[in-house]
Design a protein around this motif. Structure first.
Motif, PDB file in Angstrom:
ATOM      1  N   LEU A  41      11.475   5.447  -6.765  1.00 14.80           N
ATOM      2  CA  LEU A  41      11.884   4.955  -5.408  1.00 14.80           C
ATOM      3  C   LEU A  41      12.941   4.048  -5.524  1.00 14.80           C
ATOM      4  O   LEU A  41      13.157   3.229  -6.229  1.00 14.80           O
ATOM      5  N   GLY A  42      13.436   4.018  -4.310  1.00 13.97           N
ATOM      6  CA  GLY A  42      14.640   3.134  -4.147  1.00 13.97           C
ATOM      7  C   GLY A  42      14.609   2.008  -2.897  1.00 13.97           C
ATOM      8  O   GLY A  42      13.833   2.302  -1.901  1.00 13.97           O
ATOM      9  N   THR A  45       0.873  -0.967   0.008  1.00  9.67           N
ATOM     10  CA  THR A  45      -0.009  -0.101  -0.002  1.00  9.67           C
ATOM     11  C   THR A  45       0.965   1.303   0.124  1.00  9.67           C
ATOM     12  O   THR A  45       0.547   2.277  -0.687  1.00  9.67           O
ATOM     13  N   LEU A  46       2.042   1.421   0.921  1.00  6.49           N
ATOM     14  CA  LEU A  46       2.903   2.226   0.918  1.00  6.49           C
ATOM     15  C   LEU A  46       3.344   2.663  -0.553  1.00  6.49           C
ATOM     16  O   LEU A  46       3.607   3.748  -1.018  1.00  6.49           O
ATOM     17  N   GLU A  72       1.826   6.744  -6.657  1.00 14.02           N
ATOM     18  CA  GLU A  72       0.880   7.687  -7.256  1.00 14.02           C
ATOM     19  C   GLU A  72       1.061   9.149  -6.971  1.00 14.02           C
ATOM     20  O   GLU A  72       0.797   9.805  -7.840  1.00 14.02           O
ATOM     21  N   GLN A  73       1.955   9.268  -5.869  1.00 10.14           N
ATOM     22  CA  GLN A  73       2.191  10.811  -5.634  1.00 10.14           C
ATOM     23  C   GLN A  73       3.583  11.116  -6.382  1.00 10.14           C
ATOM     24  O   GLN A  73       3.629  12.549  -6.611  1.00 10.14           O
ATOM     25  N   LEU A  74       4.378  10.283  -6.596  1.00  7.84           N
ATOM     26  CA  LEU A  74       5.531  10.878  -6.867  1.00  7.84           C
ATOM     27  C   LEU A  74       5.894  10.542  -8.329  1.00  7.84           C
ATOM     28  O   LEU A  74       6.749  11.248  -9.153  1.00  7.84           O
ATOM     29  N   ALA A  75       5.424   9.454  -8.911  1.00 10.98           N
ATOM     30  CA  ALA A  75       5.499   8.909 -10.389  1.00 10.98           C
ATOM     31  C   ALA A  75       5.351  10.204 -11.471  1.00 10.98           C
ATOM     32  O   ALA A  75       6.063  10.491 -12.325  1.00 10.98           O
ATOM     33  N   PRO A  76       4.102  10.903 -11.366  1.00 13.02           N
ATOM     34  CA  PRO A  76       3.934  12.075 -12.159  1.00 13.02           C
ATOM     35  C   PRO A  76       4.903  13.232 -11.975  1.00 13.02           C
ATOM     36  O   PRO A  76       4.991  13.815 -13.347  1.00 13.02           O
ATOM     37  N   ARG A  82       6.867  -3.400  -8.264  1.00  9.58           N
ATOM     38  CA  ARG A  82       6.238  -1.797  -7.808  1.00  9.58           C
ATOM     39  C   ARG A  82       6.969  -0.599  -7.649  1.00  9.58           C
ATOM     40  O   ARG A  82       6.659   0.336  -8.113  1.00  9.58           O
ATOM     41  N   VAL A  83       8.210  -0.768  -6.933  1.00  6.29           N
ATOM     42  CA  VAL A  83       9.066   0.342  -6.615  1.00  6.29           C
ATOM     43  C   VAL A  83       9.531   0.875  -7.638  1.00  6.29           C
ATOM     44  O   VAL A  83       9.629   1.976  -7.828  1.00  6.29           O
TER      45      VAL A  83
END
Length: 603
Positions: free
Chosen positions: A323-324, A307-308, A314-318, A340-341
């Motif tokens: 993410l690492g 979920t995290l 959802e918040q950062l990809a745009p 997913r990351v």
């Protein structure tokens, strides 16, 4: 370095290390505060700036109206040469104040091979090394970090140590100082009176008062609301971890028997998904980083990890922010998590089987199987990964030659699987294999274990090189055997080791964690001058019935539990993670309510 001269900047290899004035560095008027705190990391700028704990404390102390925290890192050799040649002191990055001009000098003790750097940093800053020779008007020198869990080898150089997590206790320390007579009247008497007050603070250890009082580590119970570094200082030049860092949880109860972090950072605590999403957004807003790394001893153990990750994506990809992840648990779930990351940017995957044979993995309580690793590797190759990194360890208690050979066998099986799955794509395959040497650490079940000799470790390294010589897509890297031996000696040293550490520093030992700088011969020579044979000392047996130099330090995990785990290791029996089964009786039951509130019942 004072008003930095052009001459200095032309003399050094990487001037950006010494400039200061980075984005998000804090500017205050030193005359407007009651406390000036030099936060020091005894390594280069690139390494020290990557340390999340230092970023947290820097932000926290500077959030206090009465305090100003400034940063100091150990200069590289070219800068040291310049300072000594021109008789200049080491100064802070923010205001270019010499270390000797601060109220507190706080040093992060992250690694035993940095001990001579600790002395070098103090010496360059013109702070008297030994507390019993320090003038009343000199700064109070504080140590903290994982090595503080055995503070004795450095005890004569520190006024006091903080044992455990610093976010709450550092505020108490600064408040005590401001209210003390020592703040306005620096005499030997007022300094001693303040140290006596500090000695009564939970988690504070003052070596000059002896080891009679048991010091219990500090734990930040409300981790959800604990201070976080949301506007970290952005470096001028590339550093080791040049990205935002998001601490999702603290602690681990998997119970790997060689792992000090898994013992001293208990209990497990988590931040909520919403809090972490908000924090990640603020970090990106305040820094402009295009990558945020999740920080944890084991990210997949975060109770709402999928979920995290989805919420963060959802918040950062745009915004094209990736993410690492650090090293992953060896199972296919970790690959699903990584998939997913790494939707924005796909990097390599890192797995840590630690040992090649199942019996040895059971002995160290690793809790993974060969099937787990092969399933994870297959899932990785199926999903387009061509680069894997595997972590192993040699010299573990109970290890045989067959166990070492099993490491090579496991790597060969991964290579066969890769060629089968990747087919024509196999030419892009790259497997990095990092082989560390086991080092017995305080507060672990293996704190009594015998450490392999240099010859034994080198023979095992040579065997692995031979067995994997034909695997051209496998890159092997090893921990220096002589460095490992010294690290183990310092990790389990008593207060009598302080003289040796100082003598080694005086003889030129600095940056001992750097293999091209390390000289075991120097340490042997200095030890021999004190009638100490390092090889004999390293080979001595540690009795479970005997006293330990760190017995007065309480990390929350009892010696009875560690002894029980040692016996389980000898029988090659595992202990279940208490987050997934019954309580293992490690000694943290008094914190069970805290753990339950944070989603870790039974710890």
């Amino acid at each position: 370095m004072g008003c930095i001269s052009d001459d200095f900047l032309q003399h050094v290899e990487t001037p950006a290390r010494y400039l200061g004035l980075e984005h998000n560095s804090v500017v205050k008027d030193p005359a407007s505060v009651a406390v000036r705190f030099a936060l020091c990391y005894p390594e280069t700028y690139e390494i020290g700036m990557s340390h999340l704990g230092s970023q947290i404390l820097y932000s926290l102390i500077n959030s206090l109206s009465h305090s100003y925290c400034e940063r100091v890192y150990h200069p590289w050799l070219d800068a040291v040469e310049y300072l000594r040649e021109h008789d200049l002191p080491l100064k802070s990055l923010e205001t270019h104040t010499p270390l000797s001009g601060f109220d507190f000098v706080g040093l992060t003790l992250q690694h035993e091979l940095n001990y001579t750097n600790v002395l070098s940093l103090l010496d360059l800053g013109r702070v008297t090394l030994r507390t019993d020779q320090r003038r009343p008007d000199e700064p109070l020198v504080i140590g903290g970090g994982p090595c503080a869990y055995n503070p004795e080898p450095l005890a004569p150089f520190f006024d006091f140590f903080v044992i455990g997590e610093g976010e709450e206790v550092v505020v108490e320390i600064l408040d005590l100082y401001v209210a003390s007579d020592f703040h306005t009247n620096r005499t030997a008497e007022t300094r001693l009176a303040l140290l006596r007050q500090l000695d009564e603070v939970e988690g504070v250890y003052v070596p000059q008062f002896g080891t009679g009082r048991r010091v219990t580590k500090r734990v930040v119970e409300d981790f959800e609301h604990a201070h976080a570094s949301l506007a970290p200082v952005v470096p001028h030049s590339q550093i080791v971890h040049d990205r935002g860092q998001l601490e999702i949880n603290r602690g681990c109860t998997r119970g790997c028997r060689f792992c000090q972090a898994g013992m001293i950072y208990r209990p497990v605590r988590e931040r909520s998904v919403q809090t972490l999403v908000d924090q990640a957004t603020q970090i990106v807003d305040n820094t402009g980083y295009d990558e945020v790394s999740l920080v944890s001893l084991n990210c997949p153990d975060y109770s709402n990890i999928l979920t995290l990750v989805d919420r963060l994506h959802e918040q950062l990809a745009p915004r094209r922010v990736a993410l690492g992840l650090p090293s992953l648990r060896t199972d296919s779930f970790s690959v699903e998590l990584a998939e997913r990351v790494q939707r924005v940017k796909k990097t390599g995957l890192t797995f840590a089987p630690e040992a090649g044979s199942q019996c040895l993995r059971d002995g160290i309580n690793k809790g993974v199987t060969e099937e787990n690793l092969m399933d994870a590797a297959r899932a990785a190759f199926d999903n387009g990964w061509h680069r894997l990194k595997l972590y192993f360890m040699i010299g573990l208690p109970g290890e045989t030659e067959d166990d070492v050979r099993a490491i090579a066998d496991l790597i060969n099986k991964v290579m066969l699987l890769a060629r089968e799955v990747l087919g024509k794509d196999k030419g892009r395959l790259a497997i990095g294999v990092s082989v560390a040497s086991f080092i017995p650490k305080p507060h672990t079940p293996f704190q009594w274990a015998r450490q392999n000799t240099i010859e034994e470790l080198q023979a095992k390294q040579h065997l692995l090189r031979e067995l994997l010589a034909r695997q051209r897509q496998v890159k092997l890297s090893f921990h220096g055997a002589d460095q490992a031996l010294l690290e183990g000696l310092l990790a389990r040293g008593g207060r009598d080791w302080a003289d040796l550490i100082e003598a080694a520093y005086r003889s030129g030992a600095v940056f001992e964690g750097w293999s091209d700088r390390f000289s075991f011969e120097l340490w042997q020579r200095v030890a021999a001058e004190r009638n100490l044979d390092l090889l004999v000392e390293a080979a001595r047996e540690w009795s479970p019935d005997g006293p330990l130099p760190w017995d007065h330090i309480d990390c929350g995990v009892t010696k009875e539990f560690l002894l029980r785990e040692l016996r389980q290791a000898e029988a090659q029996e595992t202990t279940q993670d208490c987050r997934r089964g019954h309580c293992s009786g490690c000694g943290l039951m008094e914190l069970a309510q805290v753990c339950a509130e944070q989603g870790a019942p039974g710890v």
